[in-house]
Enzyme design. Structure first.
Site, short mmCIF file in Angstrom:
data_model
loop_
_atom_site.label_atom_id
_atom_site.label_comp_id
_atom_site.label_asym_id
_atom_site.label_seq_id
_atom_site.Cartn_x
_atom_site.Cartn_y
_atom_site.Cartn_z
N ASN A 6 46.36 -7.11 -0.23
CA ASN A 6 45.69 -6.86 -1.50
C ASN A 6 46.50 -7.58 -2.58
O ASN A 6 47.57 -7.11 -2.96
CB ASN A 6 45.64 -5.34 -1.75
CG ASN A 6 45.08 -5.00 -3.12
OD1 ASN A 6 44.58 -5.87 -3.83
ND2 ASN A 6 45.17 -3.73 -3.49
N LYS A 8 45.80 -8.00 -5.62
CA LYS A 8 45.62 -7.39 -6.96
C LYS A 8 45.40 -8.49 -8.01
O LYS A 8 44.82 -9.52 -7.71
CB LYS A 8 46.82 -6.48 -7.29
CG LYS A 8 47.10 -5.47 -6.17
CD LYS A 8 48.00 -4.35 -6.57
CE LYS A 8 48.18 -3.41 -5.38
NZ LYS A 8 48.94 -2.21 -5.70
N HIS A 97 40.02 1.87 -4.74
CA HIS A 97 41.48 1.77 -4.85
C HIS A 97 41.96 2.68 -5.98
O HIS A 97 41.29 2.82 -7.00
CB HIS A 97 41.89 0.32 -5.11
CG HIS A 97 43.38 0.13 -4.97
ND1 HIS A 97 44.25 0.49 -5.96
CD2 HIS A 97 44.13 -0.35 -3.94
CE1 HIS A 97 45.49 0.24 -5.55
NE2 HIS A 97 45.44 -0.26 -4.33
N GLU A 99 44.01 2.29 -8.23
CA GLU A 99 44.11 1.64 -9.55
C GLU A 99 42.74 1.55 -10.22
O GLU A 99 42.62 1.62 -11.43
CB GLU A 99 44.77 0.26 -9.40
CG GLU A 99 46.26 0.40 -9.12
CD GLU A 99 46.88 -0.69 -8.27
OE1 GLU A 99 46.27 -1.76 -8.11
OE2 GLU A 99 47.99 -0.46 -7.74
N GLU A 169 46.32 5.71 1.03
CA GLU A 169 47.33 5.15 0.13
C GLU A 169 47.78 6.22 -0.85
O GLU A 169 47.16 6.43 -1.90
CB GLU A 169 46.74 3.98 -0.68
CG GLU A 169 46.28 2.82 0.17
CD GLU A 169 46.30 1.51 -0.63
OE1 GLU A 169 46.94 0.56 -0.17
OE2 GLU A 169 45.70 1.47 -1.72
N GLY A 175 53.42 0.46 -4.91
CA GLY A 175 54.20 -0.35 -5.84
C GLY A 175 55.53 0.26 -6.24
O GLY A 175 56.18 -0.22 -7.17
N SER A 215 53.73 0.51 -0.39
CA SER A 215 55.08 -0.01 -0.13
C SER A 215 55.35 -0.28 1.35
O SER A 215 56.45 -0.03 1.84
CB SER A 215 56.15 0.92 -0.71
OG SER A 215 55.99 1.02 -2.12
P1 PGA Z 1 51.95 -1.95 -2.44
O1 PGA Z 1 50.39 -1.81 -2.76
O2 PGA Z 1 52.09 -2.45 -1.03
O3 PGA Z 1 52.47 -2.94 -3.45
O4 PGA Z 1 52.56 -0.58 -2.61
C1 PGA Z 1 49.47 -1.35 -1.81
C2 PGA Z 1 48.10 -1.22 -2.41
O5 PGA Z 1 47.99 -0.79 -3.57
O6 PGA Z 1 47.09 -1.57 -1.77
#
Ligand code: PGA
Length: 259
Positions: A6, A8, A97, A99, A169, A175, A215
């Protein structure tokens, strides 16, 4: 096993092409040590989908989008539809997601409409669910995830359910560099399997791919992916470096080969 990147809101067109090329090159280098049993996908920003699909045309990497509107077309300024994603070669679309839920007000009802739309247009939805830190601390994590899965799947028929991918997630792990423990993730994946089995049947429960995200990095991928019900990863930060992304895929291949 599915490892999906992803990206982003990272990479302009040039950087997206370069990252896709580097991923393709890293896979080509591994000809002798194939990434056996691992499906790969990358989800770049909308504006680079076409270019990335082009770069990856001959590589074993599918392309996905990070979001989508629920209508085929119409007066929805700034939005992108399922047929549009299909037309640039998308196979997957990330939906719900955290976000999107957190910053753009997406709720379960909206995610549900998008799920139906993706399935109607032969896009494989990667449905994201996960609890926040306060919800986990309050002992509500299971209930939150159970409801997110149930509501996202309202009206989704059994034949379609077999196609979907779910990504657990935990919001507190995204993140932050602080992933869930393999045990925490495994427990939640087992719960998601139960929700699916209840809603549909045991076959769907056992068959739907459940990815872990939050992460996931080269150093923890093997431990996470070796859990019985962790069927892959949705990788954010570590998917922006081809070497790290492929290292995670290699961890997946190691588990698939041993199985
Ligand atoms: P990350 O993000 O691996 O940077 O924690 C995962 C995601 O939000 O899909």
């Amino acid at each position: 096993m599915l490892i999906a990147g992803n990206w982003k809101m990272h990479t302009d067109l040039t950087a997206a092409r370069t990252l896709a090329r580097n991923i393709a090159a890293a896979i080509a280098e591994r000809e002798g040590r194939k990434l056996a049993g691992v499906d790969l996908a990358v989800c770049p920003p909308f504006v680079s989908l076409d270019a990335v699909a082009d770069v990856l045309e001959d590589a074993p990497v599918a392309v996905g989008a990070q979001n989508m509107h629920f209508a085929d077309e119409g007066a929805y300024t700034g939005e992108v539809s399922a047929p549009m994603l299909h037309s640039v070669g998308c196979r997957y679309v990330i939906l719900g997601h955290s976000e999107r839920r957190q910053y753009f007000g997406e709720d379960d009802a909206l995610v549900n409409k998008k799920m139906q739309q993706a399935l109607d247009h032969n896009l494989i939805p990667i449905l994201c669910v996960g609890e926040t830190k306060p919800q986990r601390d309050a002992g509500e994590a299971e209930e939150v995830v159970r409801e997110q899965v149930r509501r996202a799947l309202q009206g989704v028929e059994v034949e379609d359910a077999a196609q979907i991918v779910i990504a657990y997630e935990p919001v507190w792990a995204i993140g932050t560099g602080d992933s869930a423990t393999p045990e925490q993730a495994q427990a939640m994946h087992a719960l998601i399997e139960d929700v699916l089995a209840d809603r549909y049947d045991a076959e769907i429960g056992a068959g739907v791919q459940i990815l872990y995200g939050g992460s996931m990095k080269p150093h923890n991928a093997l431990e996470l992916l070796s859990q019985p019900r962790i069927d892959g990863g949705l990788v954010g930060g570590a998917s922006l470096r081809a070497a790290d992304f492929i290292a995670i895929a290699e961890a997946g291949a190691q588990i698939e080969t041993a199985a």
